[in-house]
Write a protein that holds these residues in place. Structure first.
Motif, PDB file in Angstrom:
ATOM      1  N   ASP A 332       0.708  -1.069  -0.108  1.00 44.17           N
ATOM      2  CA  ASP A 332       0.003  -0.047   0.063  1.00 44.17           C
ATOM      3  C   ASP A 332       0.787   1.118  -0.049  1.00 44.17           C
ATOM      4  O   ASP A 332       0.324   2.315   0.713  1.00 44.17           O
ATOM      5  CB  ASP A 332      -0.873   0.074   1.041  1.00 44.17           C
ATOM      6  N   ALA A 333       1.860   1.352  -0.538  1.00 38.01           N
ATOM      7  CA  ALA A 333       2.943   2.387  -0.663  1.00 38.01           C
ATOM      8  C   ALA A 333       2.275   3.338  -1.741  1.00 38.01           C
ATOM      9  O   ALA A 333       1.844   3.134  -2.701  1.00 38.01           O
ATOM     10  CB  ALA A 333       4.117   2.211  -1.046  1.00 38.01           C
ATOM     11  N   PRO A 334       2.207   4.792  -1.172  1.00 41.41           N
ATOM     12  CA  PRO A 334       1.562   5.882  -1.894  1.00 41.41           C
ATOM     13  C   PRO A 334       2.225   5.893  -3.397  1.00 41.41           C
ATOM     14  O   PRO A 334       1.615   6.203  -4.323  1.00 41.41           O
ATOM     15  CB  PRO A 334       2.050   6.981  -1.041  1.00 41.41           C
ATOM     16  N   SER A 335       3.492   5.477  -3.347  1.00 38.89           N
ATOM     17  CA  SER A 335       4.150   5.431  -4.915  1.00 38.89           C
ATOM     18  C   SER A 335       3.485   4.643  -5.700  1.00 38.89           C
ATOM     19  O   SER A 335       3.546   4.915  -6.955  1.00 38.89           O
ATOM     20  CB  SER A 335       5.672   4.979  -4.584  1.00 38.89           C
ATOM     21  N   ILE A 336       2.666   3.464  -5.491  1.00 40.87           N
ATOM     22  CA  ILE A 336       2.041   2.946  -6.417  1.00 40.87           C
ATOM     23  C   ILE A 336       0.902   3.617  -7.068  1.00 40.87           C
ATOM     24  O   ILE A 336       0.938   3.575  -8.471  1.00 40.87           O
ATOM     25  CB  ILE A 336       1.416   1.457  -5.800  1.00 40.87           C
ATOM     26  N   ALA A 337      -0.054   4.225  -6.250  1.00 39.22           N
ATOM     27  CA  ALA A 337      -1.013   5.173  -6.835  1.00 39.22           C
ATOM     28  C   ALA A 337      -0.498   6.082  -7.705  1.00 39.22           C
ATOM     29  O   ALA A 337      -1.167   6.639  -8.775  1.00 39.22           O
ATOM     30  CB  ALA A 337      -1.892   5.662  -5.749  1.00 39.22           C
ATOM     31  N   ILE A 338       0.537   6.983  -7.167  1.00 38.25           N
ATOM     32  CA  ILE A 338       0.949   8.036  -7.827  1.00 38.25           C
ATOM     33  C   ILE A 338       1.694   7.798  -9.160  1.00 38.25           C
ATOM     34  O   ILE A 338       1.557   8.338 -10.038  1.00 38.25           O
ATOM     35  CB  ILE A 338       2.110   8.821  -6.765  1.00 38.25           C
ATOM     36  N   ILE A 339       2.439   6.947  -9.082  1.00 35.13           N
ATOM     37  CA  ILE A 339       3.184   6.264 -10.343  1.00 35.13           C
ATOM     38  C   ILE A 339       2.282   5.808 -11.359  1.00 35.13           C
ATOM     39  O   ILE A 339       2.066   6.198 -12.550  1.00 35.13           O
ATOM     40  CB  ILE A 339       4.271   5.160 -10.044  1.00 35.13           C
ATOM     41  N   THR A 340       1.188   5.025 -10.828  1.00 37.57           N
ATOM     42  CA  THR A 340       0.319   4.420 -11.910  1.00 37.57           C
ATOM     43  C   THR A 340      -0.577   5.707 -12.583  1.00 37.57           C
ATOM     44  O   THR A 340      -0.786   5.610 -13.762  1.00 37.57           O
ATOM     45  CB  THR A 340      -0.736   3.615 -11.148  1.00 37.57           C
ATOM     46  N   ALA A 341      -0.871   6.653 -11.754  1.00 41.30           N
ATOM     47  CA  ALA A 341      -1.591   7.782 -12.147  1.00 41.30           C
ATOM     48  C   ALA A 341      -0.896   8.510 -13.357  1.00 41.30           C
ATOM     49  O   ALA A 341      -1.356   9.021 -14.175  1.00 41.30           O
ATOM     50  CB  ALA A 341      -2.262   8.622 -11.055  1.00 41.30           C
ATOM     51  N   LEU A 342       0.203   8.702 -12.750  1.00 44.30           N
ATOM     52  CA  LEU A 342       1.451   9.579 -13.914  1.00 44.30           C
ATOM     53  C   LEU A 342       1.498   8.784 -15.182  1.00 44.30           C
ATOM     54  O   LEU A 342       1.379   9.359 -16.250  1.00 44.30           O
ATOM     55  CB  LEU A 342       2.686   9.986 -13.126  1.00 44.30           C
ATOM     56  N   GLN A 343       1.475   7.472 -15.089  1.00 51.09           N
ATOM     57  CA  GLN A 343       1.830   6.602 -16.402  1.00 51.09           C
ATOM     58  C   GLN A 343       0.300   6.574 -17.123  1.00 51.09           C
ATOM     59  O   GLN A 343       0.451   6.924 -18.136  1.00 51.09           O
ATOM     60  CB  GLN A 343       1.809   5.230 -15.838  1.00 51.09           C
ATOM     61  N   ASP A 344      -0.723   6.778 -16.346  1.00 53.83           N
ATOM     62  CA  ASP A 344      -1.743   6.661 -17.177  1.00 53.83           C
ATOM     63  C   ASP A 344      -2.029   8.093 -17.879  1.00 53.83           C
ATOM     64  O   ASP A 344      -2.628   8.210 -18.905  1.00 53.83           O
ATOM     65  CB  ASP A 344      -3.060   6.621 -16.069  1.00 53.83           C
ATOM     66  N   ALA A 345      -1.473   9.146 -17.319  1.00 48.82           N
ATOM     67  CA  ALA A 345      -1.422  10.622 -18.045  1.00 48.82           C
ATOM     68  C   ALA A 345      -0.213  10.739 -18.884  1.00 48.82           C
ATOM     69  O   ALA A 345      -0.240  11.734 -19.339  1.00 48.82           O
ATOM     70  CB  ALA A 345      -1.236  11.596 -16.765  1.00 48.82           C
TER      71      ALA A 345
END
Ligand code: UDX
Length: 438
Positions: A332-345
């Motif tokens: 549940d590291a915040p990096s997972i959601a942050i990186i995934t959202a940046l990749q999606d963008a």
């Protein structure tokens, strides 16, 4: 005393090694053969400062043993700790107790003489009753007590937390069990750690209440930090200003990208579920969970804003992937959601973490993992600090500035000083420190 730990995961291994260091004879049992074989060779499956030396010295002193045979480990033990995993059950967020129940059945068949069975895993209210029922059903003749003894240790500081706890909570009404638990923890009383006896159900609840309260405290300061950005306040000064009030306390008031890890996300969800089941919903914690989830995506938007509204085709360097420093844990590291959202963008991600890359590879794909912070910055359009490893505090920022395609730093842990970053020529954005600084 003879102690057995069922489960050589984080809590079981740290607790087992520390109990051995107190002078008890400890056997750690795990069904995972590879893990036990590695531990016997002196290899520690997790990254935790000081744990390798602690395990090695206690193995050498013949106080700490590892086995896959539960029967061997449990026979003759005075206290058997259940320290197996209690993951969130898929679909409903309840804690999955199947490992705990299996451990109870196995212990029941293997124990000899009066045994104190201790749940150290974080388990919902009423689990102790269920463990007692299972053991009684399997061994109607056995003499035993079931005690709740929640663990409050933090990853990265686990040994210190175990050896110098703020308190030890022991949930039982039985005098015989209290005596065993007192003897087990005796070395800690010399350090004046308070031992708190409560009912079993209360002890189970204390663990969830503590974690939910801390998650709430973090979420509170995170929302205050958002307000600081709007009104031109400084969240670090707010934290200091409120934290000096003893009733509030200064700890756990660091604004950041939202809490993660193996405990807070899982335990807040489980508490919400239990409270709903008993028709006593804890709405404040329900809100905390949803605010914390949204926050991670908001942090990705912060990076996108820092790059002028779009990251498409841009390279973002990420420093720190684990949910906090001094661990390799990616749960549940915040990096997972942050990186995934940046990749999606549309961003390309280049990331560095001192210990977490192997774990990160299992949960994040299409990331270019690099060996140093400088490689992450080289040619990047933005550099994002997600986890505050000490190594990132002392970087040659001048060198970083000269290497980047655009000198944009988004510091989600407030590890640099805005004035210094500005004077080095960075476009610098952090969390809750002044009006949107870009
Ligand atoms: C936590 C509890 O602290 C511990 O008592 C419990 O037994 C298990 O859960 P842990 O998950 O190891 O321990 O880490 P902790 O240091 O508490 O940090 C949890 C998360 O909160 C991390 O993502 C961290 O970055 C975040 N955090 C913590 C903040 O964002 N701000 C803070 O001020 C403190």
């Amino acid at each position: 005393m003879r102690v057995t730990m069922i489960g050589a995961g984080y809590v079981g291994l740290v607790s087992g090694a520390c109990f051995a260091d107190f002078g008890h004879t400890v056997t750690c049992v795990d069904t995972h053969e590879g893990k036990i074989a590695a531990l016997k060779r002196g290899e520690i499956p997790i990254f935790e400062p000081g744990l390798d030396d602690l395990v090695a010295s206690n193995v050498k002193a013949e106080r700490l043993f590892f086995t896959t045979s539960l029967a061997e480990g449990v026979a003759d033990a005075e206290a058997v700790f259940i320290a197996v995993g209690t993951p969130s059950r898929r679909g409903d967020g309840h804690a999955d107790l199947s490992y705990v129940h299996q451990a109870a059945r196995d212990i029941a068949s293997a124990m000899t003489g009066y045994t104190v069975i201790v749940t150290k895993s974080t388990v919902p209210v009423g689990t102790g009753d269920e463990v007692e029922r299972i053991i009684r059903e399997t061994r109607p003749d056995a003499e035993f007590s079931v005690v709740s003894n929640p663990e409050f240790l933090r990853e990265g500081a686990a040994i210190i937390d175990f050896k110098r706890p703020d308190r030890i909570v022991v949930g039982t009404d039985e005098e015989r069990a209290k005596e065993v638990m007192t003897n087990l923890y005796r070395p800690l009383f010399l350090n004046q750690s308070p031992l708190l006896f409560t009912s079993r159900r209360t002890a189970e609840l204390i663990k969830y209440a503590a974690n939910a309260f801390l998650a709430t405290k973090i979420t509170f300061i995170n929302e205050i930090s958002d307000l600081c950005e709007k009104v031109g306040g400084n969240v670090q000064d707010v934290a200091r200003g409120i934290g000096l009030d003893n009733r509030i306390g200064s700890k756990f008031l660091h604004a950041g990208p939202g809490y993660g890890g193996s405990c807070f996300p899982k335990d807040t969800l489980a508490l919400i579920k239990t409270a709903q089941d008993y028709d006593a919903p804890i709405r404040i914690v329900e809100t905390v969970v949803s605010v914390n989830d949204q926050r991670k995506r908001a942090m990705a938007r912060k990076v996108i804003t820092a790059l002028g509204g779009s990251v498409r085709g841009k390279t973002v360097g990420v420093l720190g992937l684990t949910f906090k420093p001094n661990t390799d844990d990616m749960r549940d590291a915040p990096s997972i959601a942050i990186i995934t959202a940046l990749q999606d963008a549309g961003a390309t991600i280049r990331a560095h973490d001192p210990e977490g890359v192997e774990q990160a590879k299992m949960v994040l794909s299409n990331v270019d993992y690099v060996d140093s912070p400088y490689q992450a910055a080289d040619g990047a359009d933005a550099l994002v600090i997600v986890t505050e490893w000490d190594a990132f505090r002392a970087l040659d920022l001048k060198r970083i500035q000269s290497m980047m395609a655009q000198p944009v730093v988004v510091d989600l842990r407030n590890i640099y000083r805005p004035e210094e970053m500005a004077s080095l020529g960075f476009r610098y954005s952090s969390v809750g420190r002044g009006l949107a600084d870009l």
